[in-house]
Every structure is written in C-alpha cells, then in structure tokens.
Enzyme design. Structure first.
Site, PDB file in Angstrom:
ATOM      1  N   HIS A  55       0.759  -1.095   0.005  1.00 31.76           N
ATOM      2  CA  HIS A  55       0.012   0.009  -0.019  1.00 31.76           C
ATOM      3  C   HIS A  55       1.112   1.055   0.064  1.00 31.76           C
ATOM      4  O   HIS A  55       1.949   1.381   0.407  1.00 31.76           O
ATOM      5  CB  HIS A  55      -0.983  -0.049   1.271  1.00 31.76           C
TER       6      HIS A  55
ATOM      7  N   GLU B 106       0.818   3.957   1.687  1.00 34.69           N
ATOM      8  CA  GLU B 106       1.294   4.277   3.173  1.00 34.69           C
ATOM      9  C   GLU B 106       2.664   3.503   3.599  1.00 34.69           C
ATOM     10  O   GLU B 106       3.387   3.905   4.339  1.00 34.69           O
ATOM     11  CB  GLU B 106       0.111   4.195   4.028  1.00 34.69           C
TER      12      GLU B 106
ATOM     13  N   CYS C  12      -6.328   2.235   5.495  1.00 32.62           N
ATOM     14  CA  CYS C  12      -6.938   0.810   6.041  1.00 32.62           C
ATOM     15  C   CYS C  12      -6.379   0.605   7.393  1.00 32.62           C
ATOM     16  O   CYS C  12      -5.517   0.968   7.983  1.00 32.62           O
ATOM     17  CB  CYS C  12      -6.538  -0.290   5.117  1.00 32.62           C
TER      18      CYS C  12
ATOM     19  N   CYS D 217      -2.509  -0.185   7.532  1.00 37.17           N
ATOM     20  CA  CYS D 217      -1.787   0.772   7.091  1.00 37.17           C
ATOM     21  C   CYS D 217      -2.004   1.649   8.593  1.00 37.17           C
ATOM     22  O   CYS D 217      -0.967   2.478   9.138  1.00 37.17           O
ATOM     23  CB  CYS D 217      -2.047   1.814   6.118  1.00 37.17           C
TER      24      CYS D 217
END
Length: 160
Positions: free
Chosen positions: A53, A55, A83, A86
C-alpha cells in the site's frame, strides 16, 4: 492554496501513476516541515505484494532514508483514509499526524470503519486531518473502479 492542499496535489499525482500502472489509485507522501521525505503509490499489482500500500511504502522509505523507525516528527499525506493495516503501521512508526482526502467507508482504519490511530488502549495517538481535496480524491477512486466495471468505457483518471 493551503499547505495541505499543495501536498495533497502531489499525493494525487502519485495516485494517477498507480492507476496508470493498474493499481488502485492511492498516493502518499511523508513530509517533514515543508520537505517531502518520501512519495509513493499503491503497488500491490506491480509487486504482487498484498502489503504494498502507498502508506506502507512511504513509511518504509522514510525510515530507511532517516535511519530510524520512530517517525515522530513527520506528517503522512494520503489520498484515501488508511486501512486498518496501514493505520497500525502509522501507530507503530509513531507518526503524529495523518492528512487524507476522502474517507474509505468500506475499510478505513482512521474513523470510518475502524478507529485504530486514536484507540486509547494503544501507546500512541495520531492527529487526523481529513477532507483535503476530498472530491478529487474520491473521484479518482470511483472513476478507476467504474472503468473496471464497465467494459469499453474510458474515463479520464486525472483530476481537473
């Protein structure tokens, strides 16, 4: 244009690159003061990595560049609410502030579904600033999935 909007525009450019590469268009930056330390985008498809991801990638890059895992003086900018995975990484990295564009009502970890970053039982709390370039951030995700669901339809993924 505000300070937050300028950084979110850079995160949106990263989201555009993610979409161009076939990944869900999420872009992120890590900033110290007015300097961008790391920039990244979702790369799950490109790397065949479920943890890639935006992040996570910018947190890793920032820690490597700075030579420390405690990122207590940085701000994370991301186009969509992080999410739960993260959000957990944000807490563990001790990032004090997250600025994001649009809420993620299907999986957000910063208030819409879960409240990971401000959970009182955890040893670190995170300031949240949301709604920066919200409509653009929401639209780039919606357009991406609309194209995926509508064969033969070509939607411009770049924010106006």
């Amino acid at each position: 244009m505000s300070f937050h909007e300028a950084f979110m525009d850079s995160a949106l450019r990263e989201a555009e690159l993610a979409a161009a590469g076939g990944d869900v268009p999420v872009g992120a930056l890590i900033v110290c003061g007015d300097e961008i330390i790391a920039r990244g985008r979702n790369m799950r498809e490109a790397l065949n990595d479920p943890t890639a991801h935006a992040e996570i990638l910018v947190i890793r890059e920032s820690a490597m560049k700075l030579g420390r895992w405690r990122l207590h003086d940085l701000t994370l900018y991301v186009t969509i609410e992080p999410c739960a995975m993260c959000a957990g990484a944000i807490v563990l990295a001790r990032i004090p502030r997250v600025v994001f564009g649009a809420m993620d009502p299907k999986g957000g970890g910063c208030g819409s579904v879960f409240q990971v970053v401000q959970e009182p039982a955890l040893n670190h709390g995170v300031e949240i600033v949301s709604g920066i370039r919200e409509e653009l951030c929401r639209r780039i995700i919606q357009d991406f999935f609309e194209v995926r669901r509508t064969p033969g339809r070509n939607v411009n993924l770049q924010p106006s």
